[in-house]
Motif scaffolding. Structure first.
Motif, PDB file in Angstrom:
ATOM      1  N   LEU A 181       0.728  -1.016  -0.094  1.00 39.83           N
ATOM      2  CA  LEU A 181      -0.011  -0.060   0.032  1.00 39.83           C
ATOM      3  C   LEU A 181       0.758   1.185   0.017  1.00 39.83           C
ATOM      4  CD1 LEU A 181      -2.563  -0.970   2.544  1.00 39.83           C
ATOM      5  CD2 LEU A 181      -2.940  -1.317   0.059  1.00 39.83           C
ATOM      6  N   GLY A 182       0.290   2.357  -0.322  1.00 37.87           N
ATOM      7  CA  GLY A 182       1.363   3.618  -0.373  1.00 37.87           C
ATOM      8  C   GLY A 182       1.473   3.988   0.926  1.00 37.87           C
ATOM      9  N   SER A 183       0.585   3.781   1.880  1.00 35.38           N
ATOM     10  CA  SER A 183       0.966   3.954   3.210  1.00 35.38           C
ATOM     11  C   SER A 183       2.230   3.037   3.719  1.00 35.38           C
ATOM     12  CB  SER A 183      -0.309   3.788   4.040  1.00 35.38           C
ATOM     13  OG  SER A 183      -0.711   2.647   4.199  1.00 35.38           O
ATOM     14  N   GLU A 184       2.290   1.779   3.239  1.00 32.59           N
ATOM     15  CA  GLU A 184       3.478   1.203   3.728  1.00 32.59           C
ATOM     16  C   GLU A 184       4.717   1.531   2.960  1.00 32.59           C
ATOM     17  OE1 GLU A 184       0.832  -3.062   4.432  1.00 32.59           O
ATOM     18  OE2 GLU A 184       1.566  -2.391   2.473  1.00 32.59           O
ATOM     19  N   LYS A 185       4.500   2.022   1.682  1.00 32.95           N
ATOM     20  CA  LYS A 185       5.903   2.560   1.235  1.00 32.95           C
ATOM     21  C   LYS A 185       6.333   3.784   1.892  1.00 32.95           C
ATOM     22  CE  LYS A 185       5.195   1.408  -3.620  1.00 32.95           C
ATOM     23  NZ  LYS A 185       4.747   1.997  -4.908  1.00 32.95           N
ATOM     24  N   ALA A 186       5.219   4.525   2.149  1.00 35.41           N
ATOM     25  CA  ALA A 186       5.771   6.135   2.788  1.00 35.41           C
ATOM     26  C   ALA A 186       6.175   5.773   4.185  1.00 35.41           C
ATOM     27  CB  ALA A 186       4.585   7.005   2.808  1.00 35.41           C
ATOM     28  N   ASP A 187       5.745   4.934   4.699  1.00 33.45           N
ATOM     29  CA  ASP A 187       5.989   4.635   6.333  1.00 33.45           C
ATOM     30  C   ASP A 187       7.581   4.107   6.387  1.00 33.45           C
ATOM     31  OD1 ASP A 187       5.758   4.166   9.362  1.00 33.45           O
ATOM     32  OD2 ASP A 187       5.993   2.124   8.903  1.00 33.45           O
ATOM     33  N   PHE A 188       7.931   3.223   5.491  1.00 35.22           N
ATOM     34  CA  PHE A 188       9.153   2.578   5.127  1.00 35.22           C
ATOM     35  C   PHE A 188      10.226   3.639   4.818  1.00 35.22           C
ATOM     36  CE2 PHE A 188      12.410   0.702   2.702  1.00 35.22           C
ATOM     37  CZ  PHE A 188      13.008  -0.196   3.580  1.00 35.22           C
ATOM     38  N   ILE A 189      10.127   4.575   3.861  1.00 32.45           N
ATOM     39  CA  ILE A 189      10.899   5.434   3.382  1.00 32.45           C
ATOM     40  C   ILE A 189      11.170   6.308   4.490  1.00 32.45           C
ATOM     41  CG2 ILE A 189      11.126   7.315   1.791  1.00 32.45           C
ATOM     42  CD1 ILE A 189       9.431   5.705  -0.203  1.00 32.45           C
ATOM     43  N   LEU A 190      10.104   6.918   5.187  1.00 31.68           N
ATOM     44  CA  LEU A 190      10.313   7.753   6.553  1.00 31.68           C
ATOM     45  C   LEU A 190      11.150   7.043   7.343  1.00 31.68           C
ATOM     46  CD1 LEU A 190       9.691  10.436   7.960  1.00 31.68           C
ATOM     47  CD2 LEU A 190       7.491   9.346   8.731  1.00 31.68           C
ATOM     48  N   LYS A 191      11.171   5.768   7.745  1.00 27.17           N
ATOM     49  CA  LYS A 191      11.880   5.247   8.752  1.00 27.17           C
ATOM     50  C   LYS A 191      13.323   5.140   8.175  1.00 27.17           C
ATOM     51  CE  LYS A 191       8.204   2.390  10.673  1.00 27.17           C
ATOM     52  NZ  LYS A 191       8.008   1.111  10.885  1.00 27.17           N
ATOM     53  N   MET A 192      13.771   4.910   6.886  1.00 24.86           N
ATOM     54  CA  MET A 192      14.966   5.008   6.387  1.00 24.86           C
ATOM     55  C   MET A 192      15.329   6.285   6.329  1.00 24.86           C
ATOM     56  SD  MET A 192      15.807   1.832   5.679  1.00 24.86           S
ATOM     57  CE  MET A 192      14.844   1.417   7.234  1.00 24.86           C
ATOM     58  N   TRP A 193      14.639   7.415   6.127  1.00 20.59           N
ATOM     59  CA  TRP A 193      15.304   8.810   6.206  1.00 20.59           C
ATOM     60  C   TRP A 193      15.624   9.287   7.407  1.00 20.59           C
ATOM     61  CZ3 TRP A 193      14.266  13.446   8.343  1.00 20.59           C
ATOM     62  CH2 TRP A 193      14.591  14.680   7.521  1.00 20.59           C
ATOM     63  N   GLN A 194      14.824   8.777   8.615  1.00 22.80           N
ATOM     64  CA  GLN A 194      15.009   9.101   9.720  1.00 22.80           C
ATOM     65  C   GLN A 194      16.338   8.363  10.542  1.00 22.80           C
ATOM     66  OE1 GLN A 194      11.313   8.255  11.411  1.00 22.80           O
ATOM     67  NE2 GLN A 194      10.522  10.286  11.638  1.00 22.80           N
ATOM     68  N   LYS A 195      16.586   7.187   9.858  1.00 23.32           N
ATOM     69  CA  LYS A 195      17.473   6.158  10.291  1.00 23.32           C
ATOM     70  C   LYS A 195      19.011   6.750   9.682  1.00 23.32           C
ATOM     71  CE  LYS A 195      19.184   1.503  10.268  1.00 23.32           C
ATOM     72  NZ  LYS A 195      18.817  -0.060   9.833  1.00 23.32           N
ATOM     73  N   HIS A 196      19.042   7.206   8.509  1.00 19.88           N
ATOM     74  CA  HIS A 196      20.242   7.267   7.791  1.00 19.88           C
ATOM     75  C   HIS A 196      20.387   8.974   7.919  1.00 19.88           C
ATOM     76  CE1 HIS A 196      20.899   3.230   7.194  1.00 19.88           C
ATOM     77  NE2 HIS A 196      19.663   3.238   6.513  1.00 19.88           N
TER      78      HIS A 196
END
Length: 464
Positions: A181-196
């Motif tokens: 789902l779009g929300s699953e993509k966005a949630d994953f990308i945001l976590k990667m953005w916050q992690k790195h």
């Protein structure tokens, strides 16, 4: 006659003098982008008609939209190394000229200091293609549903390893089997953005990286996306830089995608872009097709950067058949469009009443006149919001746009003020509106046209 320049002729002071002398109001991000262009291509020159010689100039500013033959003559006078900048890119009068050029980027509006959308483009992407090693490459991120299996991501992982790129590819327990789902993509990308700490380049798990993705990081933008058919924002390749605007874009996309899971994710991303572009000076790059190559693309002259494992059709990209026609036109020109807000401003104090200003009949006025009206309205709200919590300004060329913007404002319980480019906009505009006869939210008040007497107070006409 326009004199030619080189990058060595550029100076920040000379750029400031040029902007001030021609009444071009840019916000900080827009000026940063123009300064970046000037440092590479020389001092910008102004084109003001078919008789203006462009010669070997590389950076050209257009302030009034040419139409018909004039646009064609201007386009034919450009050489492959030209960059065209439109400081008033929100004006639909420039759409025809933009259609003849390649969209490189749009820098959004922000408040009264820079309430316009600056567009820049050119004849060929090779003009701004970076040299290898210009900037640190982004970190690639992707995820896939657990039931797809590891074979699903082997080509991507192998290609990233071969190119020596840092990446994260993770499996997730998707809500829908075999589909994110779009929300699953966005949630994953945001976590990667916050992690790195580096920019994130998202690619679909079934893609393959063919070449190093130098372009978005070298342009140092907030957000980069490819527009399929020049108007559909595709979520298959996305870039998010390291900026508050990039984080806000991600947060807005996640919020919309979570709230409206049944709506096509490209449309939700599009609406997040529109929202953030109206409130922050979002620096967007419109990625070339090399970042969105599809199975079946046969062009030996164009080496892809990202190749996606889907057929070259629109079936995978645009299932949202109800995408408004007016927004399709706006996105082809890389701008916001009615009934969307060009600029949203929030008052320092938070009362309860919002207001929508509809700038109508802009197709019959020059770009500078429309720009002056936009600046006057935003300046007036900054000077005295008049007790309104926030102000949204929409550009409406046609009556259908006015009706759409009015409908949206009504649904949000806004007070509505209609003005035309011929109207006088004093600094007391919103205070006068707030103090006028009591009006129910949704009733439309019009601002009378400018009068020769030079009155300082606006004349508010009764609801239509």
């Amino acid at each position: 006659m326009i004199e030619t320049t080189t990058a060595h002729d550029f100076s920040a002071d000379a750029l400031d003098a040029l902007l001030v002398s021609h009444h071009i109001r840019l916000n900080d991000q827009q000026r940063r982008r123009l300064q970046w262009l000037g440092s590479r291509f020389g001092m910008p020159v102004l084109w003001d008609g078919p008789d203006a010689a462009i010669a070997d100039s590389k950076l050209i500013i257009v302030l009034e939209p040419p139409s018909g033959p004039r646009a064609e003559l201007f386009f034919r006078s450009l050489h492959a190394g030209c960059i065209v900048v439109i400081p008033f890119g929100e004006n639909p009068g420039f759409d025809f000229l933009k259609s003849k050029l390649i969209d490189f980027g749009t820098v959004g509006a922000t408040g009264w200091k820079g309430p316009h959308e600056m567009w820049w483009g050119g004849v060929s992407w090779s003009t701004v293609m970076p040299a290898a090693g210009d900037r640190q490459l982004p970190r690639v991120a992707s995820c896939y549903p657990r039931d797809c299996g590891k074979d699903h991501i082997r080509p991507l992982a192998r290609s990233l390893t071969t190119l020596g790129l840092d990446f994260d590819i993770e499996v997730i327990d998707a809500t829908t089997p075999g589909q994110l789902l779009g929300s699953e993509k966005a949630d994953f990308i945001l976590k990667m953005w916050q992690k790195h700490t580096r920019p994130i380049l998202w690619v679909e798990a079934d893609a393959e990286m063919i070449d190093l993705p130098h372009l978005p990081a070298s342009l140092d933008c907030d957000f980069a996306v490819h527009k399929w058919n020049r108007w559909e924002m595709s979520t298959r390749t996305l870039y998010f830089g390291r900026s508050p605007a990039a984080e806000a874009m991600l947060q807005a996309w996640l919020c919309f995608a979570s709230t409206y899971p049944a709506i096509w994710e490209g449309y939700v991303l599009d609406q997040a872009w529109s929202l953030i572009s109206s409130q922050m000076s979002l620096d967007t790059v419109w990625l070339p097709r090399a970042y969105h190559a599809m199975r079946g693309d046969q062009d030996p002259r164009r080496r892809p950067v990202v190749a996606h494992s889907v057929e070259t059709t629109t079936a995978d990209l645009g299932p949202e058949l109800n995408f408004p026609k007016t927004l399709q036109s706006a996105r082809r020109a890389s701008r916001t469009g009615a009934p969307e807000s060009l600029v949203v401003m929030t008052a320092p104090v938070q009362p309860s009443q919002p207001v929508t200003v509809i700038l109508r009949d802009i197709q019959s006025a020059g770009a500078r006149t429309v720009a002056a009206s936009i600046e006057a309205v935003t300046q007036a709200f900054a000077d005295d919001p008049g007790g309104f919590s926030h102000m949204e300004l929409s550009l409406c060329p046609w009556q259908d746009d006015v009706k759409a913007a009015t409908s949206v404002a009504n649904s949000a319980n806004h007070r509505i003020l209609e003005i035309a480019p011929s109207s006088s906009v004093p600094s007391s505009l919103f205070r006068t509106l707030a103090d006028s006869i009591p009006l129910a939210p949704g009733n439309v008040v019009a601002l009378a046209a400018r009068r020769e007497s030079g009155r300082n107070q606006p004349e508010l006409l009764p609801p239509a």
